[in-house]
Motif scaffolding. Structure first.
Motif, short mmCIF file in Angstrom:
data_model
loop_
_atom_site.label_atom_id
_atom_site.label_comp_id
_atom_site.label_asym_id
_atom_site.label_seq_id
_atom_site.Cartn_x
_atom_site.Cartn_y
_atom_site.Cartn_z
N ALA A 70 0.89 -1.30 -0.05
CA ALA A 70 -0.13 -0.03 0.01
C ALA A 70 0.87 1.11 -0.02
O ALA A 70 1.79 1.35 0.68
N VAL A 109 -3.86 4.41 -1.14
CA VAL A 109 -4.89 4.36 0.18
C VAL A 109 -4.66 5.70 0.76
O VAL A 109 -3.66 6.35 1.15
N LEU A 124 -5.19 -2.57 6.22
CA LEU A 124 -3.70 -2.35 6.28
C LEU A 124 -2.79 -3.51 6.93
O LEU A 124 -1.68 -4.28 6.49
N VAL A 128 -2.77 -6.39 3.08
CA VAL A 128 -1.63 -6.10 2.20
C VAL A 128 -0.26 -6.87 2.83
O VAL A 128 -0.15 -6.86 4.31
N VAL A 131 3.66 -1.62 3.82
CA VAL A 131 3.12 -0.20 3.47
C VAL A 131 3.97 0.60 3.23
O VAL A 131 5.18 0.60 4.08
#
Length: 337
Positions: A70, A109, A124, A128, A131
């Motif tokens: 993300a 995001v 999150l 995923v 990040v």
């Protein structure tokens, strides 16, 4: 087609194709650093030729991974489109991820409000593999929750106000600001003002610190006005500075966008740039070269920053220890000062 031609390629097939050992292929697949550039290139070419990428997808799924990462922005959504740094970093991260044998999907995001952050925390932390945290602010609760949940995360810029280690890739904001301020001093400017970034960001504090360290005893807090990296805040800060000290002959703005806002105010006040007031920005964004006059600025190497962020995040996903990286900046001299 024979049955053996339809079988899924193996590490051995990749090793034979690349002319290296199976151990070398394994190290490449696991992201190990002990691989020569020539071997890495040969293995990546062999993976593409043999179609081994399908096996990598299967391995990711068997390991419980989503094979997605993300791009987390905790600024208002309109800033994504106003500030060219965000789109530039997004593009460079996509490009760096595309160099991987099987590129992870990059998901955008935006979580600018507290309800957004609560909603995105579950996503999150569960959906995923890692990040990229962009434009974090001191003590950001979402960043803190992700760190506590042990979600692999790499920030763009140092993370402030967190008790847990937060790996990051940052431009050398302190040195870049020193170079910008020294450049203005060397140009015989004596009343050098600054439009700083937010003090709850590392870029805001470090760029102000660099400016202040060069001026030393000449530092005057009345010549500093804070902005939020936006065009409007740069314009507002410039108006406040001119009201406080009409004799300003130079301005260092902590972003090109704020420098552009300051330039418009200076022009509206009848001051010529750089004849009356010199301006230096920070970023070397699209605003710098398109400005009239073009901005002297400090270049952030967004391609290098993105490459390092990808490298560190993939290492974290593989379970390695978090580290942080600082990359150098450089002065780009144009016509504004």
């Amino acid at each position: 087609m024979h049955a053996r031609d339809r079988r899924r390629p193996t590490i051995r097939d990749v090793a034979v194709e690349a002319g290296v050992s199976r151990a070398t292929v394994s190290r490449v697949l696991n992201g190990a650093s002990r691989v020569s550039p020539s071997a890495l290139s040969a293995v990546n070419r062999a993976i593409e030729r043999t179609g081994y990428s399908a096996n990598l997808h299967a391995r990711a799924l068997s390991a419980g991974r989503s094979h997605s990462v993300a791009f987390l922005l905790t600024e208002p959504q309109d800033r994504l489109f106003e500030d060219p740094n965000f789109s530039t970093l997004l593009r460079e991260l996509s490009r760096a991820l595309a160099q991987q044998p099987v590129p992870p999907v990059l998901v955008l995001v935006v979580a600018s409000t507290q309800p957004d952050r609560r909603t995105m925390l579950d996503y999150l932390s569960q959906q995923v593999d890692g990040v990229f945290a962009v434009s974090t602010h001191r003590g950001d609760p979402l960043v803190g929750e992700l760190l506590r949940a042990e979600v692999p995360m790499v920030a763009c810029g140092r993370v402030l106000g967190q008790s847990l280690p937060a790996p990051s890739v940052a431009a050398d904001d302190l040195e870049g600001a020193r170079v910008a301020t020294q450049h203005l001093l060397d140009s015989d400017r004596s009343r050098i003002a600054m439009i700083s970034g937010p003090m709850d960001t590392s870029g805001g504090t470090d760029r102000l610190g660099g400016y202040r360290s060069v001026l030393g005893d000449r530092f005057d807090p009345r010549l500093v006005a804070a902005g939020d990296y936006s065009y409007a805040s740069g314009a507002g800060a410039m108006r406040a500075l001119l009201e406080e000290e009409p004799g300003i002959d130079a301005v260092f703005a902590a972003s090109d966008l704020m420098a552009s806002g300051a330039l418009a105010v200076l022009r509206a006040s009848g001051r010529a740039v750089p004849e009356d007031v010199a301006i230096v920005g920070f970023d070397d964004s699209s605003y710098a070269s398109a400005s009239d006059p073009p901005l002297t600025t400090i270049r952030q190497p967004w391609d290098r920053i993105a490459e390092e962020m990808v490298r560190l995040l993939l290492a974290l996903i593989e379970g390695r220890e978090p580290v942080s990286v600082t990359v150098p900046t450089r002065l780009v001299v144009r016509e504004s000062g």
